[in-house]
Structure formats: C-alpha cells, structure tokens
Design an enzyme around this catalytic site. Structure first.
Site: not given
Ligand SMILES: *Cc1c(COP(=O)(O)O)cnc(C)c1O
Length: 429
Positions: A143, A238, A266
C-alpha cells in the site's frame, strides 16, 4: 448491546460515509462495530464507554513511544500560542530537514507534505519527471496511499474490503501501474524486460506491513537494486511505515540497501499529519522551485506538525537503545504467542521484524499477498474480537501489521499473551 460506541457509530453513518474517515476503522473484515476512542495515554486506549485497551495499533505506527508522550505534548502546547500556521518558511522546517538527513541514508534533500499518500504520489511524479518515463512497478499487497496510481492490488484496506479495482481510477492511470508478486525477483526481471525504457520507478515497502508483516527474502531487494541501476529506474522505498520505526535510518539502515527516493509518514509526525519525500540530490533537484516538477502544500511544514515530529525524531535519534528495547519487547511477545498458539493446535505463522509483527492463521509461510490472503482470515476475525473483549486492541484486519510502542510493559505483554491463550481456548472449544 447498546453502548456509547454503537450509538455513535449509528449517528456517524448519517453524516460520514460508512461512519468513518478511513475505511479499515469500520471493522468490516472482522465484523461488529468500531469502538469510539475518547483518549489514550502510554500504551492504553480508552473508549467512550470507559473501557481500557492495550493498544497494538499505535495510530498505525506514529505512537512509537506511547500516546500523549509528554515531550511531544509539551512541545505542541508551547508552539501553539505562536499561531498554528504561517504559510511562510520557519527555522523549524530547516531543523527538521537537517535532522532527517542526519538520520537516514541517501536523503540529501527532503520535502515535507501532510500525509504518506502525498509523499508517495509526489515521489512517483519526481521519478517520472526525472526519467522522462511513465510506468511504475508496484507489488501486490503493498500500500502506498490512495493516489490513483497506487490503487492497483493495494493490500491493506482494499484487501480488507475485498475491493479489486477502484471505480474513479481511469484505465489510463491504472495501465501505467504494473504489478508483481512480492518476493518474486524473476517476475520483476520479466516485467522490466517486457517494458524496456518505459519504467520510471519501482516502488516497494522494503518490509511490507499492509498484508500483515511480510519480510523480503534475502536477495530480493538487492536484486531489484541491481535492475534499477542497470535500467536507470528510480528505486523508491516507501518507508511510511518502516521509517524511524525499525531503526533511526529506517529499513534502508536495517536492510543495508540504498534507495534513490524515500517516502515517510506515520512516525515522522508523532501523530500529526506529516509526510515527506526525499532522496538523492540529482533526483530531488527536479522538484519546484529548483526544477519544474511542481509540488506544493498550504500546510506543508506546518509548525505544530513539525514541532511534534521533530521532538519525537530527535529523541529517537539520541536514544538508539529505544530500538533494542522495542525489539526485545516484540520478540518477548512473539515467543509468548508462539507458545500459546502451539498449545492450541491452530496452524499459524508469525512474521516479525523490529517492532512490527503479525499473526496469520496459515499452514504455509506468508511471503506475499497470495499467501496472506490464503490464511484463515475468518479465524482472525474471531481472534480479534476475543482479544478485544479481553482488553487487547489489535488491528481490525489480518492484512495489517501490529505496531508495538515502547510504553508497553512486560506486564502488558504478559496480559496480552494470557488473553491470547484464553481467546484461542474460547474459539477452539
Ligand atoms: C500508511 C501508509 C501510506 C499512506 O499514508 P497516509 O498517511 O495514510 O496517507 C503509504 N505507504 C505505506 C507503506 C503506509 O503504510
């Protein structure tokens, strides 16, 4: 049973699509209705009905040192009185960039954004602008946020909701996104060969966390690195999940592999909306206003977000021992869970690295999306609810990694292991 949470969920569905502002929160894959949270402190979440939970989501990663972490809260409070945004540069942004550059390998220049989605979306634009090529390769089950280009076999919430293709994403955009199975280097080679001189970037979660936790097999990332060098493809890590979580320098440091561009989210914002993309100078120089690849944000580098992120990253940077503490706690949990799962006789696989861990009810190793999806994820739903009833809040999907935070005590971990023992007994009866 009518609780404040169920009442709020009913009410929320009248004004918010599905009652939530991000799909996985709706508990669709595990069934039941979501808990509404009123506050959190350290390792614990408290819902609106006054129940307390040991938290294994940590806001999907950011709360690596626990909720309402005093240095971060204090820094936000002190900054807030000086206004919450200026739309003009601040020294704080420079300090943040310098700190990240000192922590992470291969980051010469870095641009702040407001989410992981924005970071990944911008990184592929940069890769395309830099190489003059259009196509990207991503991996099934990885994702990279909800930008159009990435909503192809995207794991996480899409897997949870069993959405295959997304209405609203044009075929043209989807056709420029090629996908391969994770851990299948041969498939990457074949895809690159079939699309010579057309691939701008290969983007990957260097340690995947959106199909549960899935580790790269030895040689996989190294092999991609080599292909990217040979074919002038930009290799994007990522690190929205792994950045600052697995090591001060993220997965690049942990796996000792160099990326060309790196995206963050995050942990970088300590729970405030922050993302960033950065990388090697010759590539990042295409970003406006230095180059012509346009990218902008009214709230990018927002002072409240920056002070929160800076305070947390600075503490992580100065205290690398925190990472060994987190590793030890996670291994303690893993060993405990292993024992009770073995005792129960239920087939299982535990994948773990650093403070990321996931349990799959599977007879075969979970190494890619297909094997994660083939596990008994209905059983996971039962396990999730049995744990929740015992005060342990796991991610509400088998396709998500659990994230440990350093506020967890050994007692919390013991309670979790005991809750797992009782839960498995209850389910297997
Ligand atoms: C969460 C996540 C994103 C998206 O970040 P948002 O802040 O939710 O937009 C991108 N990539 C990975 C690996 C993620 O885990």
């Amino acid at each position: 049973m009518i609780t404040k949470s169920t009442e709020l969920f009913t009410r929320a569905q009248q004004s918010i699509p599905g009652g939530v502002n991000s799909p996985v929160r709706a508990f669709k894959s595990v069934g039941g209705t979501p808990l509404f949270i009123s506050r959190a402190k350290g390792a614990y979440l408290y819902d609106v009905d006054g129940n307390k939970y040991i938290d294994y989501i940590a806001s999907w990663g950011p709360m690596i040192l626990g909720h309402a972490y005093e240095p971060v809260v204090g820094a936000i409070q002190a900054q807030a009185v000086y206004s919450t945004s200026y739309g003009a540069p601040t020294e704080l942004e420079v300090k943040m960039a310098e700190l990240i550059i000192s922590m992470a390998p291969n980051v010469d220049l870095i641009r702040m954004v407001s989410s992981g989605t924005e970071a990944c979306m911008s990184a592929i634009r940069v890769a395309r602008g830099y190489t003059g090529k259009n196509k990207i390769i991503k991996f099934e089950g990885c994702y990279h946020g909800h930008a159009d280009s990435f909503l192809v076999k995207a794991g996480s919430g899409m897997a949870t909701l069993n959405i295959q293709t997304v209405p609203g994403v044009t075929a043209g955009v989807a056709n420029d996104t090629l996908t391969c199975a994770y851990n299948n280097l041969e498939a990457v080679k074949n895809l690159v060969a079939a699309n010579r001189n057309e691939i701008a970037a290969i983007i990957i979660e260097p340690i995947a966390g959106n199909m549960g936790c899935v580790l790269p097999v030895p040689g996989f990332l190294e092999g991609i690195r080599k292909i990217c060098n040979e074919e002038k493809i930009v290799f994007i890590f990522d690190e929205v999940m792994t950045g600052f979580r697995l090591a001060p320098g993220g997965a690049q440091e942990k796996m000792a592999i160099d990326a060309d561009l790196i995206t963050y989210g995050k942990v970088i914002g300590a729970g405030m909306p922050v993302g960033a993309f950065g990388g090697k100078k010759h590539i990042m120089e295409v970003v406006a206003p230095l180059g012509n690849v346009y990218q902008a944000g009214t709230l990018s580098g927002n002072p409240i977000a920056m002070i929160a992120g800076y305070t947390l990253l600075d503490i992580l940077h100065r205290n690398p021992a925190l990472y060994s503490e987190l590793d030890e706690k996670t291994i303690y949990l893993k060993n405990g869970l292993q024992d009770v799962l073995q005792e129960s006789g239920v087939p299982f696989v535990i994948n773990q690295t650093g403070s990321m861990i996931s349990v799959h009810f599977s007879k075969i190793p979970v190494t890619d999306f297909a094997s994660a999806a083939a596990a008994d994820n209905a059983f996971f739903g039962k396990f999730f609810h049995a744990m929740l009833r015992r005060g342990v809040y796991l991610p509400p999907s088998a396709f998500e990694s659990w994230f440990l935070n350093n506020a967890l005590s050994v007692e919390d971990l013991d309670k979790t292991i005991e809750a797992a023992r009782e839960s498995l007994k209850e389910i297997c009866q």
